[in-house]
Design an enzyme around this catalytic site. Structure first.
Site, PDB file in Angstrom:
ATOM      1  N   PRO A  99      10.363  -1.076  -5.741  1.00 21.50           N
ATOM      2  CA  PRO A  99       9.302  -0.196  -6.234  1.00 21.50           C
ATOM      3  C   PRO A  99       8.794   0.706  -5.101  1.00 21.50           C
ATOM      4  O   PRO A  99       8.635   0.245  -3.966  1.00 21.50           O
ATOM      5  CB  PRO A  99       8.206  -1.150  -6.711  1.00 21.50           C
ATOM      6  CG  PRO A  99       8.712  -2.529  -6.549  1.00 21.50           C
ATOM      7  CD  PRO A  99      10.050  -2.508  -5.896  1.00 21.50           C
ATOM      8  N   VAL A 100       8.565   1.988  -5.440  1.00 22.10           N
ATOM      9  CA  VAL A 100       8.234   2.985  -4.408  1.00 22.10           C
ATOM     10  C   VAL A 100       6.732   2.971  -4.105  1.00 22.10           C
ATOM     11  O   VAL A 100       5.912   2.890  -5.015  1.00 22.10           O
ATOM     12  CB  VAL A 100       8.648   4.391  -4.902  1.00 22.10           C
ATOM     13  CG1 VAL A 100       8.366   5.444  -3.845  1.00 22.10           C
ATOM     14  CG2 VAL A 100      10.112   4.405  -5.284  1.00 22.10           C
ATOM     15  N   GLY A 101       6.397   3.055  -2.813  1.00 26.40           N
ATOM     16  CA  GLY A 101       4.989   3.098  -2.412  1.00 26.40           C
ATOM     17  C   GLY A 101       4.288   1.806  -2.756  1.00 26.40           C
ATOM     18  O   GLY A 101       3.167   1.800  -3.256  1.00 26.40           O
ATOM     19  N   LEU A 104       6.824  -2.822  -0.093  1.00 28.67           N
ATOM     20  CA  LEU A 104       8.057  -3.606   0.047  1.00 28.67           C
ATOM     21  C   LEU A 104       9.105  -2.842   0.861  1.00 28.67           C
ATOM     22  O   LEU A 104      10.287  -3.200   0.861  1.00 28.67           O
ATOM     23  CB  LEU A 104       8.613  -3.976  -1.339  1.00 28.67           C
ATOM     24  CG  LEU A 104       7.682  -4.838  -2.206  1.00 28.67           C
ATOM     25  CD1 LEU A 104       8.297  -5.085  -3.572  1.00 28.67           C
ATOM     26  CD2 LEU A 104       7.368  -6.179  -1.526  1.00 28.67           C
ATOM     27  N   ALA A 108      11.855   2.537   4.236  1.00 27.36           N
ATOM     28  CA  ALA A 108      12.760   2.091   5.302  1.00 27.36           C
ATOM     29  C   ALA A 108      14.136   1.752   4.739  1.00 27.36           C
ATOM     30  O   ALA A 108      15.171   2.094   5.340  1.00 27.36           O
ATOM     31  CB  ALA A 108      12.171   0.865   6.002  1.00 27.36           C
ATOM     32  N   ASP A 150       9.683  -2.263   9.483  1.00 25.58           N
ATOM     33  CA  ASP A 150      10.442  -2.146   8.232  1.00 25.58           C
ATOM     34  C   ASP A 150      11.891  -1.740   8.496  1.00 25.58           C
ATOM     35  O   ASP A 150      12.824  -2.280   7.889  1.00 25.58           O
ATOM     36  CB  ASP A 150       9.799  -1.102   7.308  1.00 25.58           C
ATOM     37  CG  ASP A 150       8.453  -1.564   6.772  1.00 25.58           C
ATOM     38  OD1 ASP A 150       7.891  -2.520   7.325  1.00 25.58           O
ATOM     39  OD2 ASP A 150       7.976  -0.967   5.793  1.00 25.58           O
TER      40      ASP A 150
HETATM   41  N1  LIG Z   1      14.493   5.636  -4.491  1.00 25.21           N
HETATM   42  C1  LIG Z   1      13.977   6.553  -3.667  1.00 25.21           C
HETATM   43  N2  LIG Z   1      14.451   7.824  -3.655  1.00 25.21           N
HETATM   44  C2  LIG Z   1      13.941   8.758  -2.825  1.00 25.21           C
HETATM   45  N3  LIG Z   1      12.935   8.526  -1.951  1.00 25.21           N
HETATM   46  C3  LIG Z   1      12.422   7.274  -1.922  1.00 25.21           C
HETATM   47  C4  LIG Z   1      12.918   6.230  -2.768  1.00 25.21           C
HETATM   48  N4  LIG Z   1      12.206   5.104  -2.507  1.00 25.21           N
HETATM   49  C5  LIG Z   1      11.312   5.449  -1.551  1.00 25.21           C
HETATM   50  N5  LIG Z   1      11.427   6.732  -1.190  1.00 25.21           N
HETATM   51  C6  LIG Z   1      10.600   7.480  -0.221  1.00 25.21           C
HETATM   52  O1  LIG Z   1       9.667   6.588   0.356  1.00 25.21           O
HETATM   53  C7  LIG Z   1       8.310   6.998   0.042  1.00 25.21           C
HETATM   54  C8  LIG Z   1       7.426   5.785  -0.110  1.00 25.21           C
HETATM   55  O2  LIG Z   1       7.320   5.163   1.157  1.00 25.21           O
HETATM   56  P1  LIG Z   1       6.004   4.464   1.653  1.00 25.21           P
HETATM   57  O3  LIG Z   1       4.802   5.302   1.372  1.00 25.21           O
HETATM   58  O4  LIG Z   1       6.237   4.066   3.058  1.00 25.21           O
HETATM   59  O5  LIG Z   1       5.894   3.171   0.722  1.00 25.21           O
HETATM   60  P2  LIG Z   1       6.848   1.866   0.732  1.00 25.21           P
HETATM   61  O6  LIG Z   1       7.802   1.994   1.856  1.00 25.21           O
HETATM   62  O7  LIG Z   1       5.873   0.758   0.916  1.00 25.21           O
HETATM   63  O8  LIG Z   1       7.482   1.811  -0.634  1.00 25.21           O
HETATM   64  C9  LIG Z   1       8.459   7.829  -1.209  1.00 25.21           C
HETATM   65  O9  LIG Z   1       7.371   8.737  -1.383  1.00 25.21           O
HETATM   66  C10 LIG Z   1       9.781   8.546  -0.953  1.00 25.21           C
HETATM   67  O10 LIG Z   1       9.623   9.639  -0.063  1.00 25.21           O
HETATM   68  C1  LIG Z   2       1.111  -0.616   7.366  1.00 27.66           C
HETATM   69  C2  LIG Z   2       2.436  -0.885   8.072  1.00 27.66           C
HETATM   70  O1  LIG Z   2       2.214  -1.915   9.040  1.00 27.66           O
HETATM   71  C3  LIG Z   2       3.502  -1.399   7.093  1.00 27.66           C
HETATM   72  C4  LIG Z   2       3.845  -0.443   5.986  1.00 27.66           C
HETATM   73  O2  LIG Z   2       4.827  -0.991   5.118  1.00 27.66           O
HETATM   74  P1  LIG Z   2       5.171  -0.283   3.735  1.00 27.66           P
HETATM   75  O3  LIG Z   2       5.644   1.102   4.059  1.00 27.66           O
HETATM   76  O4  LIG Z   2       3.892  -0.237   2.935  1.00 27.66           O
HETATM   77  O5  LIG Z   2       6.229  -1.112   3.101  1.00 27.66           O
HETATM   78  C5  LIG Z   2       2.894   0.382   8.777  1.00 27.66           C
HETATM   79  C6  LIG Z   2       4.012   0.172   9.766  1.00 27.66           C
HETATM   80  O6  LIG Z   2       4.241  -0.967  10.232  1.00 27.66           O
HETATM   81  O7  LIG Z   2       4.655   1.170  10.111  1.00 27.66           O
HETATM   82 MG   LIG Z   3       7.329   2.533   3.861  1.00 27.50          MG
END
Ligand SMILES: Nc1ncnc2c1ncn2[C@@H]1O[C@H](COP(=O)(O)OP(=O)(O)O)[C@@H](O)[C@H]1O
Ligand SMILES: C[C@@](O)(CCOP(=O)(O)O)CC(=O)O
Ligand SMILES: [Mg+2]
Length: 316
Positions: A99-101, A104, A108, A150
């Site tokens: 799941p995005v954002g 998890l 990365a 990550d």
């Molecule tokens: N399946 C995907 N396709 C394209 N970009 C993605 C995808 N999954 C994640 N991303 C990128 O990663 C961003 C989310 O990252 P972040 O805010 O660090 O949250 P997390 O890493 O916790 O999910 C999205 O806005 C997008 O730019």
């Molecule tokens: C808040 C933080 O410690 C982790 C962020 O992880 P995620 O992108 O929310 O999966 C930031 C980082 O370590 O770069």
């Molecule tokens: Mg992230």
């Protein structure tokens, strides 16, 4: 076509504080992002997603485009849209279970899988430590601030301690992930914490130190599989995450519902502000905890920790 995949992750302890050099313990999980790369005749970088609707807007894919730019420099290509010396382009196709954002590590996983896919595509043969280093650099450039956690976990898999980037003995823990379904951008949350720290440095520095200490103490209990003490320390860590403003009403509801249903410990994972929490459970409690999270309004799934890092799925 070349296809590579890389895992998402959970933080047992230490998110946010790790951005300031404190200790964190994170582990790869068994949900992955998959990235395919193939040559196309048009001189462009094209994004394809589920449904193959081509999306050329780089701002929608900052992590991917930052990786592509780095490989253009490595492969000494002109600074235009071409991605091979013959003037052809590449199509990049992403399929992710993460799941995005949501905390998890989707950003990365997508970054590391893209680096590996382009590494195979261009024949650059980068070692794992270079893949992890490049991935961290990409997160730094896109997010402004980022720890190496990550991207390192997604590269190597397994249980990892940061900042010394040490891979620890594998931790096979029964975990339920609860998702508030609220997108939360890591970039925004990390910047909110930085502002809070600027306004109250004496207070927030001590909280960051305390979170780092939880990771240092916690790792000893993780290593001997003392799950109830690990859970207790996760709960303390959760209180401190709340205190730096990365909690939310919905996250707290899932955290408390899981504890009431018998979780040994539960906390936010990742940036917070929305996204996911994790609950450490005994095997016998897994489905009870998952149900309690659903009743409290979240999505829930049982996840397995995983020792598998980035890998090539297909190269032909
Ligand atoms: N399946 C995907 N396709 C394209 N970009 C993605 C995808 N999954 C994640 N991303 C990128 O990663 C961003 C989310 O990252 P972040 O805010 O660090 O949250 P997390 O890493 O916790 O999910 C999205 O806005 C997008 O730019
Ligand atoms: C808040 C933080 O410690 C982790 C962020 O992880 P995620 O992108 O929310 O999966 C930031 C980082 O370590 O770069
Ligand atoms: Mg992230």
């Amino acid at each position: 076509m070349i296809t590579c995949s890389a895992p998402g992750k959970i933080f047992l302890f230490g998110e946010h504080a790790v951005v300031y050099g404190k200790t964190a313990i994170a582990c790869a999980i068994d949900i992955r992002a998959q990235v395919s790369v193939e040559e196309i005749l048009v001189p462009a970088v094209q994004m394809k997603g589920p449904g193959n609707n081509v999306d050329l807007n780089p701002r929608k894919h900052p992590y991917i485009y930052t990786v592509v730019d780095k490989f253009r420099k490595l492969a000494d290509l002109p600074d235009d849209n071409t991605s091979s010396k013959s003037g052809k382009g590449i199509a990049i196709d992403i399929h992710s279970e993460i799941p995005v954002g949501s905390g998890l590590g989707s950003s990365a996983a997508v970054t590391i899988a893209t680096i590996k896919a382009l590494d195979v595509f261009y024949g650059t043969d980068l070692p794992l430590d270079e893949i992890a280093r490049m991935g961290h650099q990409v997160e730094l450039e896109v997010q402004g601030m980022a720890s190496p956690t990550d991207t390192f976990v997604s590269t190597y898999g397994g249980l990892v301690r940061i900042p010394d980037r040490k891979k620890l003995d594998f931790f096979d823990a029964p975990i339920v992930v609860g998702n508030t379904r609220k997108f939360a951008s890591t970039r925004k949350l990390v910047s909110n914490v930085a502002s809070l720290k600027e306004r109250h440095p004496q207070v927030i520095n001590q909280i960051m130190d305390a979170i780092g200490t939880i990771s240092e103490v916690g790792v000893n209990f993780v290593c001997v599989n003392d799950l109830s003490t690990v859970g207790e320390l996760m709960n303390i860590n959760q209180g401190l995450l709340d205190s730096i403003g990365v909690g939310s009403y919905e996250l707290s509801e899932l955290v408390y519902a899981s504890r009431k249903a018998g979780a040994l410990g539960s906390k936010i994972t990742g940036a917070g502000g929305g996204g996911c929490m994790i609950a450490l459970c005994e095997h016998k409690n897994l489905s009870r905890v998952a149900h309690s999270i659903k009743r409290a309004g979240g999505d829930a799934f049982i996840c397995r920790t995983s020792n598998a890092g980035v890998r090539v799925e297909k190269d032909k």
